[in-house]
Design a protein around this motif. Structure first.
Motif, PDB file in Angstrom:
ATOM      1  N   PRO A 174       0.461  -1.554   0.291  1.00  3.83           N
ATOM      2  CA  PRO A 174       0.066  -0.321   0.018  1.00  3.83           C
ATOM      3  C   PRO A 174       0.482   1.265   0.254  1.00  3.83           C
ATOM      4  CG  PRO A 174       0.024  -0.987   2.191  1.00  3.83           C
ATOM      5  CD  PRO A 174       0.868  -2.382   1.373  1.00  3.83           C
ATOM      6  N   GLU A 175       0.074   2.291  -0.653  1.00  3.43           N
ATOM      7  CA  GLU A 175       1.224   3.397  -0.674  1.00  3.43           C
ATOM      8  C   GLU A 175       0.609   4.046   0.101  1.00  3.43           C
ATOM      9  OE1 GLU A 175       2.968   5.116  -3.434  1.00  3.43           O
ATOM     10  OE2 GLU A 175       2.824   3.329  -4.750  1.00  3.43           O
ATOM     11  N   GLY A 176       2.473   5.141   1.535  1.00  6.10           N
ATOM     12  CA  GLY A 176       2.032   5.958   1.823  1.00  6.10           C
ATOM     13  C   GLY A 176       1.542   5.398   3.492  1.00  6.10           C
ATOM     14  N   VAL A 177       2.242   4.259   3.656  1.00  8.09           N
ATOM     15  CA  VAL A 177       2.091   3.884   4.729  1.00  8.09           C
ATOM     16  C   VAL A 177       3.052   3.352   5.751  1.00  8.09           C
ATOM     17  CG1 VAL A 177       0.541   1.733   6.456  1.00  8.09           C
ATOM     18  CG2 VAL A 177      -0.421   3.263   4.694  1.00  8.09           C
ATOM     19  N   ARG A 178       3.982   4.253   6.219  1.00 10.17           N
ATOM     20  CA  ARG A 178       5.742   3.836   6.691  1.00 10.17           C
ATOM     21  C   ARG A 178       5.913   2.578   7.480  1.00 10.17           C
ATOM     22  NH1 ARG A 178       6.350   9.653   9.291  1.00 10.17           N
ATOM     23  NH2 ARG A 178       4.216  10.229   8.105  1.00 10.17           N
ATOM     24  N   PHE A 179       4.748   1.771   8.100  1.00  6.51           N
ATOM     25  CA  PHE A 179       5.590   0.918   9.239  1.00  6.51           C
ATOM     26  C   PHE A 179       5.213  -0.328   7.786  1.00  6.51           C
ATOM     27  CE2 PHE A 179       3.109   2.706  12.880  1.00  6.51           C
ATOM     28  CZ  PHE A 179       3.895   3.700  13.328  1.00  6.51           C
ATOM     29  N   VAL A 180       4.049  -0.074   6.271  1.00  7.02           N
ATOM     30  CA  VAL A 180       4.154  -1.200   5.697  1.00  7.02           C
ATOM     31  C   VAL A 180       5.150  -1.113   4.866  1.00  7.02           C
ATOM     32  CG1 VAL A 180       3.019  -2.472   4.632  1.00  7.02           C
ATOM     33  CG2 VAL A 180       1.504  -1.344   6.883  1.00  7.02           C
ATOM     34  N   ALA A 181       5.373   0.059   4.288  1.00  4.69           N
ATOM     35  CA  ALA A 181       6.541  -0.035   3.861  1.00  4.69           C
ATOM     36  C   ALA A 181       8.349  -0.117   3.627  1.00  4.69           C
ATOM     37  CB  ALA A 181       6.431   1.958   3.190  1.00  4.69           C
ATOM     38  N   ALA A 182       8.181  -0.159   5.527  1.00  4.49           N
ATOM     39  CA  ALA A 182       9.189  -0.784   5.824  1.00  4.49           C
ATOM     40  C   ALA A 182       9.492  -2.104   5.558  1.00  4.49           C
ATOM     41  CB  ALA A 182       9.497   0.017   7.512  1.00  4.49           C
ATOM     42  N   HIS A 183       8.153  -2.161   6.060  1.00  2.04           N
ATOM     43  CA  HIS A 183       8.380  -3.680   6.115  1.00  2.04           C
ATOM     44  C   HIS A 183       8.258  -4.620   4.969  1.00  2.04           C
ATOM     45  CE1 HIS A 183       7.945  -4.379   9.776  1.00  2.04           C
ATOM     46  NE2 HIS A 183       6.203  -4.388   9.981  1.00  2.04           N
ATOM     47  N   VAL A 184       7.458  -3.420   3.658  1.00  2.00           N
ATOM     48  CA  VAL A 184       8.427  -3.731   2.011  1.00  2.00           C
ATOM     49  C   VAL A 184       9.609  -3.865   1.670  1.00  2.00           C
ATOM     50  CG1 VAL A 184       7.424  -2.562   0.038  1.00  2.00           C
ATOM     51  CG2 VAL A 184       5.397  -3.188   1.782  1.00  2.00           C
ATOM     52  N   THR A 185      10.276  -2.889   1.922  1.00  2.00           N
ATOM     53  CA  THR A 185      11.882  -2.389   2.068  1.00  2.00           C
ATOM     54  C   THR A 185      12.340  -4.022   2.191  1.00  2.00           C
ATOM     55  OG1 THR A 185      11.738  -0.704   1.811  1.00  2.00           O
ATOM     56  CG2 THR A 185      13.879  -1.555   1.984  1.00  2.00           C
ATOM     57  N   ALA A 186      12.086  -4.398   4.028  1.00  2.00           N
ATOM     58  CA  ALA A 186      12.728  -5.121   4.277  1.00  2.00           C
ATOM     59  C   ALA A 186      12.909  -6.882   3.522  1.00  2.00           C
ATOM     60  CB  ALA A 186      12.599  -5.623   5.814  1.00  2.00           C
TER      61      ALA A 186
END
Ligand code: NAP
Length: 287
Positions: free
Chosen positions: A109-121
């Protein structure tokens, strides 16, 4: 030997217990030697390490067969996850890595920083060449323990609109984690882990009211109202904005899917919110 990071936290401490109840030897990562709880028995081997210190992570992962990779919510959480993955690669022992992410990680999802961090990992883990599994839990029932004061006062206010959310018990996440860490057939799988049903916050407030012995109302807060309340409670701006983003995802109905991971993997139903509320009734009741 299985390494559990975040071992003193809500889920990590339960993963340590779940692995111990299977008789597994656990290396439990702590930031300070004094953080190791007295309840850990001789099968839990604390290792002092910090996600910010690569050398300490090298020592933490050395010789383990598997890693439960859980980091706390932090502006550097993606770096923390990637640091552990890098240490696992450097170890040369090719431990399997079970990444504790968040529901929605596979949907990016766009613009949800906690989830975005897990996407990077998650991307980093896939590129690492290690065997991996991802656990992607929904919001934890245990988050409501922090709202006990509001429950006792008769209301909970969240910017979650009218949508239903499939919250999950942290103990179920931990049992799924222990199962995935100790059995085969999970490589390359993303398991979304939820409770058995999606509940609106009005339904949750009613169930909390049942155990609190008083009426509890859900107040659908605006993002601005919630931001002001969270800042007043002492949370930093990065965390507050992250929570508002997450509740926005909930309000849009993107956290209502119920997964079958608990019944399929554990052979029993997931714990209900009503069971969680009853087990914690004393927390929510005014004395
Ligand atoms: N809360 C939810 O509803 C929810 C839902 C889905 C996914 N998640 C994900 O779940 C994770 C949080 O799980 P949780 O609530 O169990 O965590 P938690 O209770 O906040 O515990 C965090 C753990 O990480 C450790 N830690 C923090 N910074 C560290 C560092 N620099 N080096 C070493 N250890 C460090 C903490 O150690 P100390 O004891 O020393 O602080 C603690 O053991 C996050 O990744 C979040 O995105 C949460």
């Amino acid at each position: 030997m299985i390494l559990v990071t975040g071992a003193t936290g809500t889920v990590g401490s339960l993963v340590v217990s779940a692995l111990r109840s299977q008789g597994r030897e656990v290396r439990a990562m702590v930031r300070k030697s004094t953080s190791a709880p007295a309840s850990w028995d001789e099968g839990v081997h604390p290792v002092v390490a910090d996600f910010e210190d690569a050398a300490s992570l090298d020592a933490a992962v050395a010789g383990v067969e598997a890693v439960y990779l859980l980091v706390g919510v932090d502006p550097r959480m993606a770096e923390h996850e990637c640091q552990v993955i890098d240490a696992a690669v450097r170890s040369g022992g090719r431990p399997k890595v079970v990444l504790h992410a968040a529901a929605g990680v596979d949907l990016r999802p766009e613009g949800v920083r906690f989830v975005a961090a897990h996407v990077t990992a998650f991307d980093h883990l896939q590129a690492s060449g290690l065997e991996w599994t991802v656990l992607a839990p929904g919001g934890f029932f245990q988050g409501f323990l922090g709202m006990a004061g509001s429950v006792k006062a008769g209301s909970i206010a969240l910017p979650a609109g009218a949508a239903a959310v499939s919250y999950v018990d942290a103990a179920d996440i931990a049992e799924v984690a222990a199962h995935v860490l100790t059995t085969d057939g999970h490589t390359g799988r993303v398991y979304t882990v939820t409770g058995p049903q999606a509940l609106t916050h009005t339904e949750i407030a009613d169930q909390l009211g049942d155990v609190a012995g008083r009426a509890v109302n859900y107040l659908a807060a605006t993002a601005d109202q919630a931001r002001a309340a969270l800042l007043a409670a002492g949370l930093d701006e990065w965390r507050v904005d992250g929570l508002i983003e997450l509740y926005g995802l909930y309000a849009a109905g993107h956290a209502s899917k119920v997964s079958d991971a608990v019944p399929v993997l554990l052979g029993r139903p997931a714990r209900t919110f009503a069971e969680f509320a009853a087990a914690n009734g004393a927390v929510f009741r005014s004395s």
